[in-house]
Each structure stands twice: as structure tokens, then as C-alpha cells.
Design a protein around this motif. Sequence first.
Motif, PDB file in Angstrom:
ATOM      1  N   GLN A  67       0.857  -1.186   0.000  1.00 47.32           N
ATOM      2  CA  GLN A  67       0.000   0.000   0.000  1.00 47.32           C
ATOM      3  C   GLN A  67       0.895   1.239   0.000  1.00 47.32           C
ATOM      4  O   GLN A  67       1.981   1.238   0.562  1.00 47.32           O
ATOM      5  N   ASP A  68       0.445   2.288  -0.632  1.00 42.96           N
ATOM      6  CA  ASP A  68       1.207   3.544  -0.749  1.00 42.96           C
ATOM      7  C   ASP A  68       2.435   3.403  -1.638  1.00 42.96           C
ATOM      8  O   ASP A  68       3.288   4.283  -1.659  1.00 42.96           O
ATOM      9  N   CYS A  69       2.569   2.278  -2.324  1.00 37.09           N
ATOM     10  CA  CYS A  69       3.670   2.095  -3.270  1.00 37.09           C
ATOM     11  C   CYS A  69       3.096   2.078  -4.690  1.00 37.09           C
ATOM     12  O   CYS A  69       1.907   1.868  -4.889  1.00 37.09           O
ATOM     13  N   GLU A  70       3.978   2.270  -5.648  1.00 34.09           N
ATOM     14  CA  GLU A  70       3.611   2.095  -7.053  1.00 34.09           C
ATOM     15  C   GLU A  70       4.072   0.704  -7.469  1.00 34.09           C
ATOM     16  O   GLU A  70       5.278   0.428  -7.469  1.00 34.09           O
ATOM     17  N   VAL A  71       3.125  -0.147  -7.796  1.00 28.39           N
ATOM     18  CA  VAL A  71       3.457  -1.502  -8.233  1.00 28.39           C
ATOM     19  C   VAL A  71       3.350  -1.561  -9.765  1.00 28.39           C
ATOM     20  O   VAL A  71       2.378  -1.036 -10.335  1.00 28.39           O
ATOM     21  N   ARG A  72       4.335  -2.154 -10.395  1.00 29.81           N
ATOM     22  CA  ARG A  72       4.280  -2.314 -11.856  1.00 29.81           C
ATOM     23  C   ARG A  72       4.567  -3.764 -12.199  1.00 29.81           C
ATOM     24  O   ARG A  72       5.544  -4.341 -11.729  1.00 29.81           O
ATOM     25  N   THR A  73       3.699  -4.331 -12.997  1.00 26.22           N
ATOM     26  CA  THR A  73       3.878  -5.715 -13.439  1.00 26.22           C
ATOM     27  C   THR A  73       4.293  -5.706 -14.910  1.00 26.22           C
ATOM     28  O   THR A  73       4.319  -4.658 -15.560  1.00 26.22           O
ATOM     29  N   VAL A  74       4.562  -6.870 -15.442  1.00 27.73           N
ATOM     30  CA  VAL A  74       4.970  -6.945 -16.851  1.00 27.73           C
ATOM     31  C   VAL A  74       3.904  -6.331 -17.753  1.00 27.73           C
ATOM     32  O   VAL A  74       4.223  -5.753 -18.800  1.00 27.73           O
ATOM     33  N   GLU A  75       2.645  -6.412 -17.340  1.00 30.33           N
ATOM     34  CA  GLU A  75       1.572  -5.853 -18.177  1.00 30.33           C
ATOM     35  C   GLU A  75       1.654  -4.330 -18.266  1.00 30.33           C
ATOM     36  O   GLU A  75       1.065  -3.727 -19.163  1.00 30.33           O
ATOM     37  N   GLY A  76       2.367  -3.716 -17.322  1.00 26.67           N
ATOM     38  CA  GLY A  76       2.423  -2.257 -17.281  1.00 26.67           C
ATOM     39  C   GLY A  76       3.730  -1.685 -17.800  1.00 26.67           C
ATOM     40  O   GLY A  76       4.003  -0.497 -17.591  1.00 26.67           O
ATOM     41  N   LEU A  77       4.519  -2.492 -18.482  1.00 29.73           N
ATOM     42  CA  LEU A  77       5.829  -2.012 -18.936  1.00 29.73           C
ATOM     43  C   LEU A  77       5.796  -1.392 -20.328  1.00 29.73           C
ATOM     44  O   LEU A  77       6.698  -0.641 -20.691  1.00 29.73           O
ATOM     45  N   ALA A  78       4.805  -1.712 -21.112  1.00 28.22           N
ATOM     46  CA  ALA A  78       4.685  -1.099 -22.438  1.00 28.22           C
ATOM     47  C   ALA A  78       4.025   0.270 -22.275  1.00 28.22           C
ATOM     48  O   ALA A  78       3.120   0.431 -21.458  1.00 28.22           O
ATOM     49  N   ALA A  79       4.499   1.257 -23.023  1.00 27.96           N
ATOM     50  CA  ALA A  79       3.930   2.609 -22.933  1.00 27.96           C
ATOM     51  C   ALA A  79       2.980   2.825 -24.101  1.00 27.96           C
ATOM     52  O   ALA A  79       3.392   2.748 -25.262  1.00 27.96           O
ATOM     53  N   ASN A  80       1.707   3.065 -23.787  1.00 28.04           N
ATOM     54  CA  ASN A  80       0.692   3.314 -24.825  1.00 28.04           C
ATOM     55  C   ASN A  80       0.691   2.229 -25.906  1.00 28.04           C
ATOM     56  O   ASN A  80       0.604   2.514 -27.098  1.00 28.04           O
ATOM     57  N   GLY A  81       0.850   0.994 -25.447  1.00 24.54           N
ATOM     58  CA  GLY A  81       0.785  -0.120 -26.384  1.00 24.54           C
ATOM     59  C   GLY A  81       2.083  -0.399 -27.120  1.00 24.54           C
ATOM     60  O   GLY A  81       2.153  -1.327 -27.926  1.00 24.54           O
ATOM     61  N   THR A  82       3.120   0.400 -26.871  1.00 23.38           N
ATOM     62  CA  THR A  82       4.411   0.170 -27.530  1.00 23.38           C
ATOM     63  C   THR A  82       5.338  -0.566 -26.580  1.00 23.38           C
ATOM     64  O   THR A  82       5.599  -0.088 -25.462  1.00 23.38           O
ATOM     65  N   LEU A  83       5.809  -1.710 -27.009  1.00 21.95           N
ATOM     66  CA  LEU A  83       6.723  -2.484 -26.164  1.00 21.95           C
ATOM     67  C   LEU A  83       7.979  -1.683 -25.873  1.00 21.95           C
ATOM     68  O   LEU A  83       8.447  -0.903 -26.718  1.00 21.95           O
ATOM     69  N   ASN A  84       8.535  -1.854 -24.679  1.00 20.56           N
ATOM     70  CA  ASN A  84       9.775  -1.136 -24.374  1.00 20.56           C
ATOM     71  C   ASN A  84      10.941  -1.823 -25.096  1.00 20.56           C
ATOM     72  O   ASN A  84      10.786  -2.906 -25.671  1.00 20.56           O
TER      73      ASN A  84
END
Length: 152
Positions: A67-84
Amino acid sequence: MALTLNVNGDRRGFTADPVTPLVDVLREQFHLTGVKPVCREGFCGACMVLVDDRPTLSCLMPAALAQDCEVRTVEGLAANGTLNPIQQALEACDAVQCGMCFPGMVVTLTHLMKATPGATRDDVRSALTGNICRCTGYESIVEAAVRALAAT
Ligand code: FES
Ligand code: FES
């Protein structure tokens, strides 16, 4: 207990036992099944996510501590649908086999690329020591990471 988590920019409240492992909350409450509970003992890295930009084994972290943290999973690594760049290089090198370890590998390598500009092949190998691939496909994964790093 009422909990609220920030995951991939999505802030959501739910009820859970506060010691529920983060990996289970991510899969069951947020339906983010990229994160894999494989060993559940902190050995394999398949459950790796970023918590406040730090690689974190979500099988070992009670959800309440996120809680109170920013969690990022693999699903959230692409920006606006563009793979990093790491994701693009892994795809270009056809580096995936069964895929079980892969989300954790992507999270680890994405963090390495951001945290260690100029990382070397040895740095890549070192970063991946906590990510176990049962298909033993390390060479193409390392090659893809080196290519992505060289292109930045
Ligand atoms: S499932 Fe978390 S380290 Fe293996
Ligand atoms: S690709 Fe199968 S476990 Fe790594």
C-alpha cells in the motif's frame, strides 16, 4: 481488511487478509496473470514485479506492505501499447520458450536498463541470477538484452 493498491497506474480497493502475498492479489484482484507464482519461496524470480521501481519478489511480500507504493507488473511495462526496448529485443530474438519465467525476466531486464545505463553482458548475466528458466533458454535472452542495451 480493506486494502488499496496502485498497480500499473490503476488504483483499486478490495478486501483481503493483509498477509496475502502480493502475487495472489495481483492475479486474483487485478487479473494480472503475467506475474507467476511458481516456487513461492523466493528462489525462481517468476513473480518479479517493480515496487517503487525496485525489483521485488511478489510471492514474499505481504500485500498490505505494498500500500502507498507504485506496483508495476509486466503488463504495465509497455507505454501506450508500444513495447519497451527490452521487450522488442526479446521478441526480435525469439527469446521466449514456455514463457513461465518470462514476465519476471522482462521486469528484471527493464529495471537493469533503466538503473544501469551502459550495462555489460556480465551485468545482464548477473542481473538474471535471480530469474530461473527451466527451459534453460538463457543465451537468447541475454543476447536480446545486450542488443537492447547497445541500442540505447
Ligand atoms: S514464485 Fe516468487 S520467487 Fe518463485
Ligand atoms: S521459457 Fe520456460 S521456464 Fe523459461
